[in-house]
Scaffold this motif. Structure first.
Motif, PDB file in Angstrom:
ATOM      1  N   ASN A  69       0.877  -1.047   0.031  1.00  0.00           N
ATOM      2  CA  ASN A  69       0.023  -0.168  -0.005  1.00  0.00           C
ATOM      3  C   ASN A  69       1.027   1.274  -0.080  1.00  0.00           C
ATOM      4  O   ASN A  69       0.281   2.257   0.261  1.00  0.00           O
ATOM      5  N   ALA A  70       2.156   1.075  -0.344  1.00  0.00           N
ATOM      6  CA  ALA A  70       2.978   2.191  -0.330  1.00  0.00           C
ATOM      7  C   ALA A  70       4.398   1.725  -1.017  1.00  0.00           C
ATOM      8  O   ALA A  70       4.754   0.414  -0.845  1.00  0.00           O
ATOM      9  N   VAL A  71       5.068   2.562  -1.337  1.00  0.00           N
ATOM     10  CA  VAL A  71       6.347   2.355  -1.953  1.00  0.00           C
ATOM     11  C   VAL A  71       7.299   3.424  -1.513  1.00  0.00           C
ATOM     12  O   VAL A  71       7.030   4.881  -1.591  1.00  0.00           O
ATOM     13  N   VAL A  72       8.405   3.134  -0.713  1.00  0.00           N
ATOM     14  CA  VAL A  72       9.273   4.118  -0.022  1.00  0.00           C
ATOM     15  C   VAL A  72      10.829   4.106  -0.796  1.00  0.00           C
ATOM     16  O   VAL A  72      11.027   2.978  -1.532  1.00  0.00           O
ATOM     17  N   GLY A  73      11.486   5.209  -0.602  1.00  0.00           N
ATOM     18  CA  GLY A  73      12.994   5.181  -1.126  1.00  0.00           C
ATOM     19  C   GLY A  73      13.057   5.128  -2.721  1.00  0.00           C
ATOM     20  O   GLY A  73      13.921   4.482  -3.280  1.00  0.00           O
ATOM     21  N   ILE A  74      12.247   5.752  -3.225  1.00  0.00           N
ATOM     22  CA  ILE A  74      11.972   5.949  -4.685  1.00  0.00           C
ATOM     23  C   ILE A  74      13.274   6.550  -5.312  1.00  0.00           C
ATOM     24  O   ILE A  74      13.281   7.668  -4.620  1.00  0.00           O
ATOM     25  N   LYS A  75      13.646   6.114  -6.214  1.00  0.00           N
ATOM     26  CA  LYS A  75      14.745   6.777  -6.949  1.00  0.00           C
ATOM     27  C   LYS A  75      14.455   6.701  -8.684  1.00  0.00           C
ATOM     28  O   LYS A  75      14.081   5.801  -9.123  1.00  0.00           O
ATOM     29  N   VAL A  76      14.603   7.592  -8.979  1.00  0.00           N
ATOM     30  CA  VAL A  76      14.248   8.137 -10.366  1.00  0.00           C
ATOM     31  C   VAL A  76      15.620   8.322 -11.313  1.00  0.00           C
ATOM     32  O   VAL A  76      16.288   9.114 -10.815  1.00  0.00           O
ATOM     33  N   GLU A  77      15.762   7.326 -12.163  1.00  0.00           N
ATOM     34  CA  GLU A  77      17.125   7.598 -13.182  1.00  0.00           C
ATOM     35  C   GLU A  77      16.541   8.051 -14.658  1.00  0.00           C
ATOM     36  O   GLU A  77      15.818   7.078 -15.168  1.00  0.00           O
ATOM     37  N   ILE A  78      16.975   9.008 -15.299  1.00  0.00           N
ATOM     38  CA  ILE A  78      16.531   9.324 -16.525  1.00  0.00           C
ATOM     39  C   ILE A  78      18.006   9.286 -17.478  1.00  0.00           C
ATOM     40  O   ILE A  78      18.889   9.761 -17.215  1.00  0.00           O
ATOM     41  N   GLU A  79      17.890   8.766 -18.627  1.00  0.00           N
ATOM     42  CA  GLU A  79      18.955   8.403 -19.515  1.00  0.00           C
ATOM     43  C   GLU A  79      18.553   8.789 -20.932  1.00  0.00           C
ATOM     44  O   GLU A  79      17.520   8.293 -21.421  1.00  0.00           O
ATOM     45  N   LEU A  80      19.366   9.502 -21.399  1.00  0.00           N
ATOM     46  CA  LEU A  80      19.105   9.907 -22.977  1.00  0.00           C
ATOM     47  C   LEU A  80      20.226   8.787 -23.667  1.00  0.00           C
ATOM     48  O   LEU A  80      21.534   9.406 -23.407  1.00  0.00           O
ATOM     49  N   THR A  81      19.930   7.995 -24.472  1.00  0.00           N
ATOM     50  CA  THR A  81      21.106   7.069 -25.090  1.00  0.00           C
ATOM     51  C   THR A  81      21.791   7.763 -26.285  1.00  0.00           C
ATOM     52  O   THR A  81      20.955   8.931 -26.524  1.00  0.00           O
ATOM     53  N   THR A  82      22.627   7.412 -26.555  1.00  0.00           N
ATOM     54  CA  THR A  82      23.577   7.861 -27.835  1.00  0.00           C
ATOM     55  C   THR A  82      22.610   7.802 -29.143  1.00  0.00           C
ATOM     56  O   THR A  82      22.885   8.472 -30.260  1.00  0.00           O
TER      57      THR A  82
END
Length: 98
Positions: A69-82
């Motif tokens: 019922n919850a999600v903790v410690g969220i990390k978002v990674e965004i990548e622009l590939t070659t």
């Protein structure tokens, strides 16, 4: 569903740590913007927002599968590939809180 980048949720107690979950999404095609950098940056910005939302939806689906019922410690990674693809990966810990 509560989503947070922190490791705890104020006013709640984590009763069970269920699983590390993720949601990943990637643009379906390379940007074809010609030589205009302004158009290129605008398209990348739009792609990031769209792909980020898709990744969050996948994270939520995966959390629901675990009965969290919850999600903790969220990390978002965004990548622009070659190859000019946008990829967003979101990871967190599915938990039960009360």
């Amino acid at each position: 569903m509560i989503l947070t980048t922190t490791n705890s949720i104020e006013g709640y107690t984590i009763k069970d740590y269920i699983s590390i979950i993720s949601g990943v999404s990637m643009s379906k095609k390379a940007a074809k913007m010609g030589f205009s950098m302004s158009k290129y940056y605008n398209q990348v910005e739009k792609d990031v927002e769209t792909i980020k939302e898709e990744a969050f939806q996948k994270l939520l689906e995966n959390a629901k599968k675990t009965k969290a019922n919850a999600v903790v410690g969220i990390k978002v990674e965004i990548e622009l590939t070659t190859s000019n693809f946008v990829m967003v990966s979101i990871t967190g810990t599915a938990v039960k809180v009360a």
